[in-house]
Scaffold this active site. Structure first.
Site, PDB file in Angstrom:
ATOM      1  CB  THR A  18      62.271 105.190  76.647  1.00  0.00           C
ATOM      2  OG1 THR A  18      62.570 103.861  76.217  1.00  0.00           O
ATOM      3  CG2 THR A  18      63.439 106.082  76.317  1.00  0.00           C
ATOM      4  CB  SER A 113      56.125 111.113  72.381  1.00  0.00           C
ATOM      5  OG  SER A 113      57.140 111.700  71.622  1.00  0.00           O
ATOM      6  CG  HIS A 114      56.920 109.457  68.392  1.00  0.00           C
ATOM      7  ND1 HIS A 114      57.444 109.488  69.661  1.00  0.00           N
ATOM      8  CD2 HIS A 114      57.084 108.199  67.950  1.00  0.00           C
ATOM      9  CE1 HIS A 114      57.921 108.291  69.956  1.00  0.00           C
ATOM     10  NE2 HIS A 114      57.714 107.488  68.935  1.00  0.00           N
ATOM     11  CE  LYS A 126      57.472 113.838  79.109  1.00  0.00           C
ATOM     12  NZ  LYS A 126      58.691 114.038  78.354  1.00  0.00           N
ATOM     13  CG  ASP A 277      57.188 115.187  69.203  1.00  0.00           C
ATOM     14  OD1 ASP A 277      57.286 116.388  69.527  1.00  0.00           O
ATOM     15  OD2 ASP A 277      57.399 114.259  70.002  1.00  0.00           O
ATOM     16  CG  ASP A 279      55.782 115.414  73.593  1.00  0.00           C
ATOM     17  OD1 ASP A 279      56.141 115.040  72.467  1.00  0.00           O
ATOM     18  OD2 ASP A 279      56.397 115.114  74.626  1.00  0.00           O
ATOM     19  CG  ASP A 281      59.618 115.757  73.209  1.00  0.00           C
ATOM     20  OD1 ASP A 281      59.076 115.394  72.143  1.00  0.00           O
ATOM     21  OD2 ASP A 281      59.677 115.040  74.227  1.00  0.00           O
ATOM     22  NE  ARG A 282      60.312 111.479  69.495  1.00  0.00           N
ATOM     23  CZ  ARG A 282      60.528 110.233  69.148  1.00  0.00           C
ATOM     24  NH1 ARG A 282      60.577 109.896  67.867  1.00  0.00           N
ATOM     25  NH2 ARG A 282      60.676 109.293  70.045  1.00  0.00           N
ATOM     26  CB  THR A 344      67.890 105.206  74.438  1.00  0.00           C
ATOM     27  OG1 THR A 344      68.765 104.887  73.353  1.00  0.00           O
ATOM     28  CG2 THR A 344      66.598 105.775  73.900  1.00  0.00           C
ATOM     29  CD  GLU A 363      67.574 110.755  73.410  1.00  0.00           C
ATOM     30  OE1 GLU A 363      67.696 109.578  73.728  1.00  0.00           O
ATOM     31  OE2 GLU A 363      66.567 111.432  73.663  1.00  0.00           O
ATOM     32  CE  LYS A 376      62.630 113.778  72.376  1.00  0.00           C
ATOM     33  NZ  LYS A 376      62.472 112.819  73.493  1.00  0.00           N
ATOM     34  NE  ARG A 496      63.380 102.935  68.902  1.00  0.00           N
ATOM     35  CZ  ARG A 496      62.161 103.186  68.422  1.00  0.00           C
ATOM     36  NH1 ARG A 496      61.869 102.854  67.177  1.00  0.00           N
ATOM     37  NH2 ARG A 496      61.233 103.723  69.170  1.00  0.00           N
TER      38      ARG A 496
HETATM   39  C1  G16 Z   1      61.505 109.218  74.129  1.00  0.00           C
HETATM   40  C2  G16 Z   1      62.674 109.575  74.988  1.00  0.00           C
HETATM   41  C3  G16 Z   1      63.910 109.698  74.150  1.00  0.00           C
HETATM   42  C4  G16 Z   1      64.135 108.414  73.355  1.00  0.00           C
HETATM   43  C5  G16 Z   1      62.909 108.106  72.535  1.00  0.00           C
HETATM   44  C6  G16 Z   1      62.991 106.766  71.825  1.00  0.00           C
HETATM   45  O1  G16 Z   1      61.223 110.270  73.276  1.00  0.00           O
HETATM   46  O2  G16 Z   1      62.454 110.805  75.659  1.00  0.00           O
HETATM   47  O3  G16 Z   1      64.980 109.971  75.001  1.00  0.00           O
HETATM   48  O4  G16 Z   1      65.247 108.548  72.521  1.00  0.00           O
HETATM   49  O5  G16 Z   1      61.775 108.047  73.382  1.00  0.00           O
HETATM   50  O6  G16 Z   1      63.060 105.755  72.766  1.00  0.00           O
HETATM   51  P1  G16 Z   1      62.920 104.232  72.364  1.00  0.00           P
HETATM   52  O7  G16 Z   1      63.991 103.999  71.351  1.00  0.00           O
HETATM   53  O8  G16 Z   1      63.106 103.482  73.642  1.00  0.00           O
HETATM   54  O9  G16 Z   1      61.554 104.044  71.750  1.00  0.00           O
HETATM   55  P2  G16 Z   1      59.718 110.789  73.111  1.00  0.00           P
HETATM   56  O10 G16 Z   1      59.822 111.920  72.138  1.00  0.00           O
HETATM   57  O11 G16 Z   1      58.968 109.602  72.572  1.00  0.00           O
HETATM   58  O12 G16 Z   1      59.274 111.194  74.473  1.00  0.00           O
END
Ligand code: G16
Length: 543
Positions: A18, A113-114, A126, A277, A279, A281-282, A344, A363, A376, A496
């Site tokens: 993703t 990310s998180h 990425k 989070d 990085d 963005d959340r 997504t 999202e 984001k 999910r």
């Molecule tokens: C990433 C993507 C988001 C996505 C999220 C969850 O976020 O940038 O667009 O909504 O993953 O994705 P999944 O449901 O496939 O785990 P981040 O903050 O992890 O980079």
């Protein structure tokens, strides 16, 4: 300077998910693993020769080592310049901004990310393209192809570069510019929001707690909230980025930001709480005694964006990922602007923003942002909320109550079943796909299905197609359940389940979401034969 061309072989599993390639850190540390993937990025974009990139990450374990490797590979591949955040730190939205501001050819962002950080936790990389946004599917497919055919990579034999001081350095012909990660980003925020009004609100005694979760946003939040907007020292907690985020998941939701949640639900709660989070963005938004779901936050921000100077002329349109609740759709309808439903992944918003069709996107996964960058942006969402609070001068709970009274409430919750066997998870999805056509009219736990499909997306700008983007099942009475497998996990599969129930204005809108959504939860457990396929029905994380 000497360059070496190192012989290598393709390594399985370098398919970006993703949001880039996420794996266990030890996998990234394995022989040639990082180098193969970086060379695959360069090969996929037609080489790095003469190009300029932004490089930075969230500071997690292996960030500093990986950045040195990336610099040496960029130099050996002929890059003209790399702009790096001091100490190798850049939040994802700040990296996106630097790409756009400096008109670079793209950027490499190091983050999972998180997900937790550490030698036994997660790492990720990425690639963002020249518009500042995550590489679209055509580019990630080219990266995968390149990783599957690679036979060598190029790297310079040079000492590591000191990234501790702002300034410039050279590696062979390549210029390295080390920048303050915060200043350009702070300047951008100042163009969007009424800093004077927010400053006045803090001066009048408004209280806030921002939990940076020991991740990259700490220095940004300190500089903007405390140093610029006058929030008292100590407003930002856990502000020093740590390689292991202090041993917790830097995931801003009620589960992982529990300390903040507990405070906000207590008698000592400040007026406003927020978290971001790994990085940056959340985001999570929580008022005194009132949690705001990401889907509701998107809708409220959309409805009130005109109160901030950067959006005073209104918005062109809005986009949300398919599993995100339809709360923002109702606002878009009222505003008379377009509303797009995408798969997504933030990468699907880039074309719509570039074409001027949408201004704000969001999202359910705690992400909101606008066309000021192409990612984001956690702190952006926090500042927009502060701007709205400064103008409306009512509490978060009151803003939400007003919103629901006007538009109705999309009760919403996501249930995650983590690290389930991939085979069982895929069988469950296929089992439901096999039933889709026959579901309408059938009842589960007393709820009757009205419609069911598998979501596909045709990009309205470039016509690209994305299929198999999740299963949607609607029920009589305004309920919807979405099922999909996460594309960001690093262990087994994560199922999910997204539950949503709409209630119109005038109905009871204060009931506990768990109570309202219980029938949908039971219906989907029955419909999917969940226990049979994954061995359980209780989720690990409910947000
Ligand atoms: C990433 C993507 C988001 C996505 C999220 C969850 O976020 O940038 O667009 O909504 O993953 O994705 P999944 O449901 O496939 O785990 P981040 O903050 O992890 O980079």
């Amino acid at each position: 300077m000497t360059f070496e061309t190192v012989a290598t072989r393709p390594i399985n599993g370098q398919k970006p998910g993703t949001s880039g390639l996420r794996k266990k850190t030890r996998i990234f540390m394995g022989e040639h693993y990082l180098e193969n993937f970086i060379q695959a990025i360069f090969n996929a974009i037609g080489g790095a020769d003469g190009k300029t990139f932004v490089v930075g990450g969230d500071g997690r374990y292996f960030n500093a080592v990986a950045i040195q490797t990336i610099l040496k590979m960029a130099a050996a591949n002929g890059a003209a310049e790399v702009i790096v955040g001091q100490n190798g730190h850049l939040s994802t939205p700040a990296a996106s901004h630097l790409i756009r501001l400096n008109k670079t050819d793209g950027g490499i962002i190091l983050s999972a990310s998180h997900n937790p950080g550490g030698v036994d936790e997660d790492f990720g990389i990425k690639f963002n393209i020249a518009n500042g946004g995550p590489a679209p599917e055509a580019v990630t497919a080219a990266m995968l192809d390149a990783s599957e055919t690679i036979n060598s990579y190029r790297i310079a034999h040079q000492p590591d570069v000191d990234l501790g001081s702002i300034g410039s350095a050279k590696m062979g012909q390549m210029k390295i510019t080390i920048v303050d990660p915060v200043s350009d980003y702070r300047a951008l925020m100042e163009t969007l929001f009424d800093f004077q009004a927010i400053r006045a609100m803090f001066a009048a005694g408004f209280t806030m707690r921002f939990d940076a979760m020991h991740a990259v946003t700490g220095p940004y939040a300190k500089a903007i909230l405390e140093e610029t907007l006058g929030a008292p020292q100590g407003t930002v907690v856990n502000s020093v980025p740590l390689e292991d985020f202090g041993g917790v998941h830097p995931d801003p939701n009620p589960i992982w930001a529990k300390t903040l949640m507990d405070l906000m639900m207590s008698g000592d709660a400040p007026d406003f709480g927020a978290a971001s989070d790994g990085d940056g963005d959340r985001n999570m938004i929580v008022g005194r005694g009132q949690y705001v779901t990401p889907s509701d936050s998107l809708a409220v921000l959309l409805a009130n964006a005109h109160l901030a100077p950067g959006y005073k002329d209104g918005v062109a349109g809005v986009a949300r990922s398919m599993p995100t609740s339809a709360a923002c759709d109702r606002v878009a309808e009222r505003l008379g602007v377009e509303c797009f439903e995408t798969p997504t992944g933030w990468k699907f918003f880039g074309n719509l923003m570039d074409a001027g069709r949408v201004t704000i996107c969001g999202e359910e996964s705690a992400g909101t942002g606008s066309n000021h960058v192409r990612e984001k942006d956690g702190l952006w969402a926090v500042l927009l909320w502060l701007n709205i609070l400064a103008v409306r001068k009512i509490s978060v709970a009151e803003i939400l109550a007003d919103h629901w009274a006007e538009y109705g409430r999309n009760y919403y919750s996501r249930h995650d079943y983590e690290a389930v066997p991939a085979v069982g998870a895929n069988q469950l999805i296929n089992h439901v796909i096999g039933q889709l056509a026959d579901l309408p009219g059938k009842s589960f736990h007393g709820l009757t299905v009205t419609r069911a499909d598998e979501f596909s997306y045709s990009d309205p700008i470039d016509g690209s197609q994305s299929s198999h983007q999740g299963l949607r099942i609607w029920f009589e009475g305004g309920g919807r359940v979405v099922l999909r497998l996460s594309g960001t996990g690093t262990e087994g599969a994560t199922l999910r389940v997204y539950l949503e129930q709409y209630r119109v204005p005038g109905e009871d809108l204060r009931t506990d979401p768990a109570v309202v959504l219980y029938p949908l939860k039971q219906a989907i457990i029955q419909l999917t034969s969940m226990h049979h396929f994954i061995g359980r029905t209780d989720p690990d994380v409910v947000t």
